[in-house]
Design a protein around this motif. Structure first.
Motif, PDB file in Angstrom:
ATOM      1  N   MET A  24     -45.895  17.453  40.186  1.00 50.66           N
ATOM      2  CA  MET A  24     -44.625  18.175  40.250  1.00 50.66           C
ATOM      3  C   MET A  24     -43.513  17.389  39.545  1.00 50.66           C
ATOM      4  O   MET A  24     -42.715  17.958  38.802  1.00 50.66           O
ATOM      5  N   GLU A  25     -43.513  16.091  39.759  1.00 50.51           N
ATOM      6  CA  GLU A  25     -42.498  15.249  39.103  1.00 50.51           C
ATOM      7  C   GLU A  25     -42.655  15.287  37.582  1.00 50.51           C
ATOM      8  O   GLU A  25     -41.673  15.375  36.843  1.00 50.51           O
ATOM      9  N   ILE A  26     -43.893  15.232  37.133  1.00 53.74           N
ATOM     10  CA  ILE A  26     -44.146  15.242  35.685  1.00 53.74           C
ATOM     11  C   ILE A  26     -43.697  16.577  35.082  1.00 53.74           C
ATOM     12  O   ILE A  26     -43.078  16.618  34.023  1.00 53.74           O
ATOM     13  N   LYS A  27     -43.984  17.663  35.790  1.00 44.00           N
ATOM     14  CA  LYS A  27     -43.596  18.977  35.269  1.00 44.00           C
ATOM     15  C   LYS A  27     -42.078  19.090  35.169  1.00 44.00           C
ATOM     16  O   LYS A  27     -41.548  19.582  34.178  1.00 44.00           O
ATOM     17  N   LYS A  28     -41.390  18.599  36.200  1.00 44.37           N
ATOM     18  CA  LYS A  28     -39.914  18.641  36.164  1.00 44.37           C
ATOM     19  C   LYS A  28     -39.382  17.769  35.035  1.00 44.37           C
ATOM     20  O   LYS A  28     -38.451  18.140  34.331  1.00 44.37           O
ATOM     21  N   LEU A  29     -39.993  16.592  34.872  1.00 42.62           N
ATOM     22  CA  LEU A  29     -39.574  15.692  33.791  1.00 42.62           C
ATOM     23  C   LEU A  29     -39.758  16.383  32.434  1.00 42.62           C
ATOM     24  O   LEU A  29     -38.833  16.366  31.601  1.00 42.62           O
ATOM     25  N   CYS A  30     -40.908  16.998  32.238  1.00 39.70           N
ATOM     26  CA  CYS A  30     -41.183  17.611  30.933  1.00 39.70           C
ATOM     27  C   CYS A  30     -40.253  18.787  30.663  1.00 39.70           C
ATOM     28  O   CYS A  30     -39.799  18.975  29.534  1.00 39.70           O
ATOM     29  N   GLN A  31     -39.949  19.558  31.713  1.00 39.93           N
ATOM     30  CA  GLN A  31     -38.984  20.657  31.548  1.00 39.93           C
ATOM     31  C   GLN A  31     -37.639  20.109  31.122  1.00 39.93           C
ATOM     32  O   GLN A  31     -36.988  20.619  30.207  1.00 39.93           O
ATOM     33  N   ALA A  32     -37.207  19.041  31.806  1.00 37.63           N
ATOM     34  CA  ALA A  32     -35.900  18.437  31.500  1.00 37.63           C
ATOM     35  C   ALA A  32     -35.894  17.893  30.071  1.00 37.63           C
ATOM     36  O   ALA A  32     -34.932  18.092  29.322  1.00 37.63           O
ATOM     37  N   ILE A  33     -36.978  17.242  29.668  1.00 39.91           N
ATOM     38  CA  ILE A  33     -37.039  16.692  28.307  1.00 39.91           C
ATOM     39  C   ILE A  33     -36.986  17.833  27.284  1.00 39.91           C
ATOM     40  O   ILE A  33     -36.266  17.756  26.288  1.00 39.91           O
ATOM     41  N   ALA A  34     -37.743  18.902  27.562  1.00 41.14           N
ATOM     42  CA  ALA A  34     -37.765  20.028  26.619  1.00 41.14           C
ATOM     43  C   ALA A  34     -36.355  20.584  26.422  1.00 41.14           C
ATOM     44  O   ALA A  34     -35.941  20.852  25.288  1.00 41.14           O
ATOM     45  N   SER A  35     -35.595  20.712  27.508  1.00 42.76           N
ATOM     46  CA  SER A  35     -34.256  21.288  27.309  1.00 42.76           C
ATOM     47  C   SER A  35     -33.308  20.284  26.646  1.00 42.76           C
ATOM     48  O   SER A  35     -32.441  20.680  25.877  1.00 42.76           O
ATOM     49  N   ILE A  36     -33.508  18.989  26.884  1.00 43.70           N
ATOM     50  CA  ILE A  36     -32.684  17.982  26.181  1.00 43.70           C
ATOM     51  C   ILE A  36     -32.995  18.063  24.673  1.00 43.70           C
ATOM     52  O   ILE A  36     -32.083  18.049  23.840  1.00 43.70           O
ATOM     53  N   LEU A  37     -34.267  18.188  24.326  1.00 45.44           N
ATOM     54  CA  LEU A  37     -34.649  18.220  22.902  1.00 45.44           C
ATOM     55  C   LEU A  37     -34.107  19.480  22.206  1.00 45.44           C
ATOM     56  O   LEU A  37     -33.765  19.447  21.028  1.00 45.44           O
TER      57      LEU A  37
END
Ligand code: PMP
Length: 351
Positions: free
Chosen positions: A335-348
């Motif tokens: 769950m943490e990894i998924k949230k991290l990846c979502q956050a990174i995707a929107s930052i990018l």
């Protein structure tokens, strides 16, 4: 600083990763802790030892932990020392195993505590920069007469690994003391422990903080030739590991099923994180630890760290040559990894 001596005044401080007090508000992927709780059996063993017997001192030689680890690894208890985290063991090594006039060496980038401890003990050291692939060229540690070399294997923060065959080859030419810090070895194996019977100048250290989910308990091991272990026992504080930590460490070693399950979950999550990161264009250094060292061509690593922090996701950014190009991300729960990846995707998307 009035009463500080000149060594204390001039040394740099070790700066650990942030440990926010409102921990539950954060996704914490910055200090390579294990995201899964300690095993039920370990927690039970610790609680069962909260008894009136806490008024007694603990076993100063940690005999049971040594006996269990010895049996599991086909070595003798005389080859094992139990410390208050592996950090304590490094402290003892600097205090008792190198002359003040000696010269130490470590790779760069690596675990910054080695520098701090060398400085704190007034011992000179050199940092040997890694090559572009972020691996250690062991031959560089033979170019000068070093009294002590410390390598983290796998290395922190890069996650890169040196084979036991390579370490063995190094030992055939090296006359000083080699410390191999195996805090992260359990995730993918390949320990140098087997070399202690052949070479009297290697100390392997282990930690319960990562693969056993026990960073809060503070237990580490040193594995070495009996003479080195005798030295460590002589120089340690009288009761360096407390009774609850000993009970937890014993139970952790015995609960091999939970240990293996924990490791397999972590490996699975790491694979998933690596796939997601590379699909977003990240460059990932091959890691054999519970973290990845990575960078993206279109965002500055410091900025990525800061933007994630605004989202209450902590990853690690280190200043300094080479390492400031990257961020280090500890493997979390799915769950943490998924949230991290979502956050990174929107930052990018925003850069
Ligand atoms: N060695 C390395 C390479 C590490 O990254 C860490 C964790 N920061 C440690 C040792 C510390 O281990 P312990 O918690 O056992 O003191």
């Amino acid at each position: 600083m009035k009463f500080w001596n000149s060594t204390l005044r001039s040394m740099d401080e070790y700066i650990p990763g942030e440990q926010p007090s409102n921990l539950d508000e954060y996704i914490k992927l910055n200090t390579n802790e294990n995201p899964f709780p300690p095993s039920e059996k370990v927690m039970k063993a610790i609680i069962e030892n909260v008894t009136p017997n806490l008024r007694r001192y603990p076993d100063s030689k940690a005999s049971r932990v040594r006996a269990i680890f010895a049996e599991q690894n086909n070595i003798s208890p005389e080859n094992i020392f139990v410390g208050n985290g592996s950090d304590e063991i490094f402290t003892l090594i600097f205090r008792g195993f190198i002359e003040k006039t000696g010269l130490a060496a470590f790779p760069y980038p690596s675990y910054a505590l080695y520098d701090t401890l060398a400085q704190g003990n007034g011992i000179k050291f050199k940092k040997i920069a890694m090559d572009k692939s972020l691996t250690v060229d062991m031959d560089k540690f033979l170019e000068e007469k070093y009294d002590m070399v410390i390598i983290a294997n796998p290395n922190n923060p890069t996650g890169t690994y040196i084979s036991t065959a390579r370490i063995k080859h190094f030992l055939t030419n090296f006359k000083g003391l080699l410390v191999v810090d195996e805090a992260y070895i359990d995730f993918y194996g390949g320990s140098a422990i087997g070399l202690i019977n052949e070479y009297d100048n290697i100390i392997v250290t282990r930690s319960f903080s990562k693969s056993y989910s026990l960073a809060g308990l503070r237990v580490g091991l040193a594995i070495a030739n009996g003479d080195i272990i005798k030295g460590l026992l002589k120089i340690k504080d009288s009761y360096n590991v407390d009774a609850l930590a000993l009970a937890g460490a014993e139970a952790a070693l015995l609960d091999t099923r939970s240990f293996e399950y924990n490791i397999s979950m972590l490996r699975n999550n790491k694979e998933y994180l690596e796939e997601r990161l590379s699909s977003m264009g990240f460059e990932i250094i091959p890691s054999r630890a519970n973290f990845v060292f990575t960078k993206h061509p279109s965002i500055d690593s410091k900025m990525l760290y800061e933007k994630l922090k605004e989202e209450k996701i902590l990853i690690r950014y280190f200043s300094g040559p080479i390492q400031s190009e990257y961020v280090r991300i500890s493997i979390g729960t799915m769950m943490e990894i998924k949230k991290l990846c979502q956050a990174i995707a929107s930052i990018l998307e925003g850069v």
